[in-house]
Write a protein that holds these residues in place. Structure first.
Motif, PDB file in Angstrom:
ATOM      1  N   MET A 103       3.560   8.208  -2.894  1.00 59.42           N
ATOM      2  CA  MET A 103       2.476   8.982  -2.580  1.00 59.42           C
ATOM      3  C   MET A 103       2.806  10.437  -2.250  1.00 59.42           C
ATOM      4  SD  MET A 103      -0.348   8.420   0.365  1.00 59.42           S
ATOM      5  CE  MET A 103      -1.368   9.319   0.939  1.00 59.42           C
ATOM      6  N   MET A 139      -6.042   3.327  -2.683  1.00 58.35           N
ATOM      7  CA  MET A 139      -6.547   2.152  -3.822  1.00 58.35           C
ATOM      8  C   MET A 139      -8.220   2.322  -3.849  1.00 58.35           C
ATOM      9  SD  MET A 139      -4.039   0.862  -5.223  1.00 58.35           S
ATOM     10  CE  MET A 139      -2.404   0.275  -5.370  1.00 58.35           C
ATOM     11  N   GLU A 145       6.671  -6.426  -3.561  1.00 61.11           N
ATOM     12  CA  GLU A 145       7.297  -4.957  -3.581  1.00 61.11           C
ATOM     13  C   GLU A 145       8.660  -5.288  -3.836  1.00 61.11           C
ATOM     14  OE1 GLU A 145       4.727  -1.944  -1.054  1.00 61.11           O
ATOM     15  OE2 GLU A 145       6.900  -1.753  -0.735  1.00 61.11           O
ATOM     16  N   GLU A 152       0.556   2.659   7.155  1.00 61.46           N
ATOM     17  CA  GLU A 152       0.764   2.687   5.603  1.00 61.46           C
ATOM     18  C   GLU A 152      -0.062   1.952   4.843  1.00 61.46           C
ATOM     19  OE1 GLU A 152       5.088   3.201   4.165  1.00 61.46           O
ATOM     20  OE2 GLU A 152       5.475   2.401   6.066  1.00 61.46           O
ATOM     21  N   ALA A 178      -4.538   5.423  -8.120  1.00 60.86           N
ATOM     22  CA  ALA A 178      -4.341   5.883  -6.776  1.00 60.86           C
ATOM     23  C   ALA A 178      -3.633   7.413  -6.620  1.00 60.86           C
ATOM     24  CB  ALA A 178      -3.664   4.831  -5.902  1.00 60.86           C
ATOM     25  N   PHE A 195       4.559   2.485  -1.848  1.00 60.51           N
ATOM     26  CA  PHE A 195       3.427   3.196  -2.125  1.00 60.51           C
ATOM     27  C   PHE A 195       3.527   4.544  -1.427  1.00 60.51           C
ATOM     28  CE2 PHE A 195      -0.780   5.254  -1.339  1.00 60.51           C
ATOM     29  CZ  PHE A 195      -1.103   5.318  -2.831  1.00 60.51           C
ATOM     30  N   THR A 196       3.895   4.538  -0.104  1.00 58.69           N
ATOM     31  CA  THR A 196       3.910   5.748   0.765  1.00 58.69           C
ATOM     32  C   THR A 196       4.864   6.699   0.135  1.00 58.69           C
ATOM     33  OG1 THR A 196       3.594   4.393   2.538  1.00 58.69           O
ATOM     34  CG2 THR A 196       4.522   6.521   3.175  1.00 58.69           C
ATOM     35  N   GLU A 219      -2.568   3.056   2.263  1.00 57.77           N
ATOM     36  CA  GLU A 219      -2.513   2.622   0.841  1.00 57.77           C
ATOM     37  C   GLU A 219      -4.113   1.926   0.258  1.00 57.77           C
ATOM     38  OE1 GLU A 219       0.997   0.254   0.126  1.00 57.77           O
ATOM     39  OE2 GLU A 219       0.084  -0.639  -1.800  1.00 57.77           O
ATOM     40  N   GLN A 220      -4.401   1.076   1.055  1.00 58.11           N
ATOM     41  CA  GLN A 220      -5.655   0.420   0.744  1.00 58.11           C
ATOM     42  C   GLN A 220      -6.703   1.411   0.687  1.00 58.11           C
ATOM     43  OE1 GLN A 220      -6.087  -2.061   4.261  1.00 58.11           O
ATOM     44  NE2 GLN A 220      -5.074  -3.880   3.192  1.00 58.11           N
ATOM     45  N   ARG A 269       6.917   1.905   2.954  1.00 58.73           N
ATOM     46  CA  ARG A 269       6.446   1.038   1.675  1.00 58.73           C
ATOM     47  C   ARG A 269       6.569   1.773   0.469  1.00 58.73           C
ATOM     48  NH1 ARG A 269       3.020  -3.108   2.327  1.00 58.73           N
ATOM     49  NH2 ARG A 269       1.867  -2.907   0.381  1.00 58.73           N
ATOM     50  N   THR A 281      -5.637  -5.710  -5.858  1.00 61.14           N
ATOM     51  CA  THR A 281      -4.387  -5.753  -5.102  1.00 61.14           C
ATOM     52  C   THR A 281      -3.876  -7.151  -5.394  1.00 61.14           C
ATOM     53  OG1 THR A 281      -5.850  -6.564  -3.164  1.00 61.14           O
ATOM     54  CG2 THR A 281      -4.843  -4.334  -3.085  1.00 61.14           C
ATOM     55  N   TYR A 294      -0.911   1.661  -9.868  1.00 61.99           N
ATOM     56  CA  TYR A 294      -0.967   2.622  -9.103  1.00 61.99           C
ATOM     57  C   TYR A 294      -1.237   4.065  -9.556  1.00 61.99           C
ATOM     58  CZ  TYR A 294       1.793  -0.569  -6.078  1.00 61.99           C
ATOM     59  OH  TYR A 294       1.998  -1.540  -5.202  1.00 61.99           O
TER      60      TYR A 294
END
Lengths: 276, 181
Positions: free
Chosen positions: B79, A54, B9, A46, B34, B75-76, A50-51, B73, B3, B31
């Motif tokens: 996404m 980004m 989070e 993950e 991304a 972000f996941t 994510e990195q 996470r 970051t 975010y």
């Protein structure tokens, strides 16, 4: 099951990217809660994903930020569910494909629906237009009926007048402006019809000037040199015969112009008079 | 995108759940780019991507309660929302598009790599990484990840046994992990 094998089977990536099916997902979540190694492998992937995302970021058009934040500040009006659900909410994307025959049926029903909606609009407009025209006709019809009523009353009145004029019992007293000294209108004429049996007095105006506002003609019967009120004239009745008061006896009839509503004794100027 | 998080989070999620406007601004600032990149990789159209972007943030706002940190996470989670919204939009667009309104079967023979990998977006994000995969693997990931087809549908499309599809996708994913490191 060998945990290392499981981890390196591609299930971690499949789960995180949302490609795992329902059963695989359930199994993976179970494994995660059971084995720290699986959880760690998931976290690692993950994080690298994510990195990478980004690093590969592409700035969206600047105006979207305002739109999005305003939209959220206004608050989407959908109630928010308090229940927690799986993190990776991969609902299988429904294929927009129907079996061959069904798509024609679907297409046909959409066409029919559109057609029906079009007709609805058309007929609704038609209905509104007819409804308006109907209301108009009803209004016109009411007006006509009213006019007809007025004409009928007028005609009845004329008939009555004619009858009275022809009746042998009806005495006619012609009143003239000429008969009055200093009459404001020497050419004026009016006629009193006096029923010799009932002593009812009717008045018919042949010609009298229209009185100014606040003034009204008053008919007098002169009885032994005393004026007796015989009723007020309503000019709106035109030249028709109008019933006045009952006068048993009189030597003269005369009309004066008085304050609206009349006077107990004549105060205004005399317009016409006639002897019985 | 830095970051340099000022929230953990956990803090961020808690603020988002309280409908904290500043937290959403922070979320967007950190975010949006991304996520926009991911959307762009799926829809390959900047105008469409802008629409999807708005939808994605509304979805995040609406569904933040459903996010479960134990399962991954933040972000996941976002996404996947972005990917799903993009595929849904693409589906509804292409469904309206009469040119593509043929059945899958009609499409199979004419399905080319060029049809599925549009020029322009293959130089960003995961698509760039996919370039390094073998073409047969790339097509499968393209269909599964960017087009959202199920394994069964891909098997039908590619006239391939389901088992083969699954194995090849898994292998491609394992390589992908290596490439992302």
């Amino acid at each position: 099951m060998n945990i290392q094998e499981y981890i390196s089977s591609g299930i971690v990536e499949s789960y995180v990217l949302g490609l795992a099916d329902e059963a695989e997902r359930a199994e993976f979540e179970q494994m995660c809660s059971q084995y720290a190694e699986v959880r760690a492998a998931r976290d690692t992937f993950e994080l690298s994903l994510e990195q990478h995302a980004m690093a590969a970021a592409v700035a969206p058009p600047a105006h979207i930020r305002e739109t999005v934040l305003q939209q959220l500040a206004a608050g989407p009006s959908v109630p928010v569910s308090k229940t927690a659900a799986p993190v990776v909410q991969m609902r299988p994307v429904k294929r927009g494909v129907l079996p061959g025959a069904m798509r024609y049926v679907a297409a046909a029903s959409i066409v029919l629906l559109m057609g029906s909606m079009g007709l609805n609009v058309y007929y609704f407009n038609q209905y509104r237009s007819f409804s308006q025209r109907y209301d108009q006709l009803v209004a016109e019809q009411t007006q006509l009926a009213k006019n007809n009523g007025i004409m009928q009353t007028r005609l009845d009145n004329y008939e009555q007048t004619m009858q009275a004029l022809n009746s042998p019992y009806m005495a006619q007293i012609k009143m003239e402006g000429k008969a009055v000294e200093a009459s404001p209108s020497p050419d004026s004429k009016a006629t009193v019809l006096w029923d010799t049996r009932t002593k009812d007095v009717y008045l018919m105006v042949n010609s009298l000037p229209e009185p100014q506002a606040g003034m009204q003609y008053q008919l007098w019967a002169i009885v032994d040199n005393q004026p007796v009120d015989a009723g007020m004239l309503n000019m709106e009745k035109g030249h028709m015969m109008v019933k006045m008061k009952n006068i048993p006896r009189a030597q003269l009839f005369a009309i004066t112009l008085e304050q609206e509503g009349g006077s107990p004794t004549p105060k205004g100027k005399m317009y016409v008079m006639g002897k019985v | 995108m830095g970051t340099t998080l000022t929230y953990t989070e956990q803090e961020l999620v808690s603020l988002l759940r309280n409908r904290d406007n500043k937290a959403y601004a922070y979320l967007y600032d950190n975010y949006a780019s991304a996520l926009y990149s991911i959307i762009l990789q799926v829809v390959n159209d900047t105008e469409l991507a802008s629409d999807v972007m708005q939808e994605v943030f509304v979805n995040i706002w609406r569904r933040i309660e459903q996010y479960d940190p134990a399962k991954g996470r933040l972000f996941t989670w976002m996404m996947n929302i972005a990917r799903n919204a993009s595929i849904d939009t693409l589906r509804s667009r292409s469904y309206q598009n009469s040119r593509k309104n043929q059945s899958i079967q009609d499409n199979v023979d004419t399905l080319q790599v060029n049809d599925v990998i549009q020029p322009g977006v293959d130089t960003i994000g995961l698509r760039k990484v996919l370039e390094k995969l073998k073409e047969e693997q790339r097509i499968l990931i393209e269909l599964a990840y960017f087009k959202g087809y199920t394994h069964e549908e891909i098997a039908e499309l590619q006239k391939m046994p389901l088992g083969t599809v699954k194995t090849r996708i898994r292998n491609a994913l394992i390589q992908l992990r290596g490439l992302l490191k």
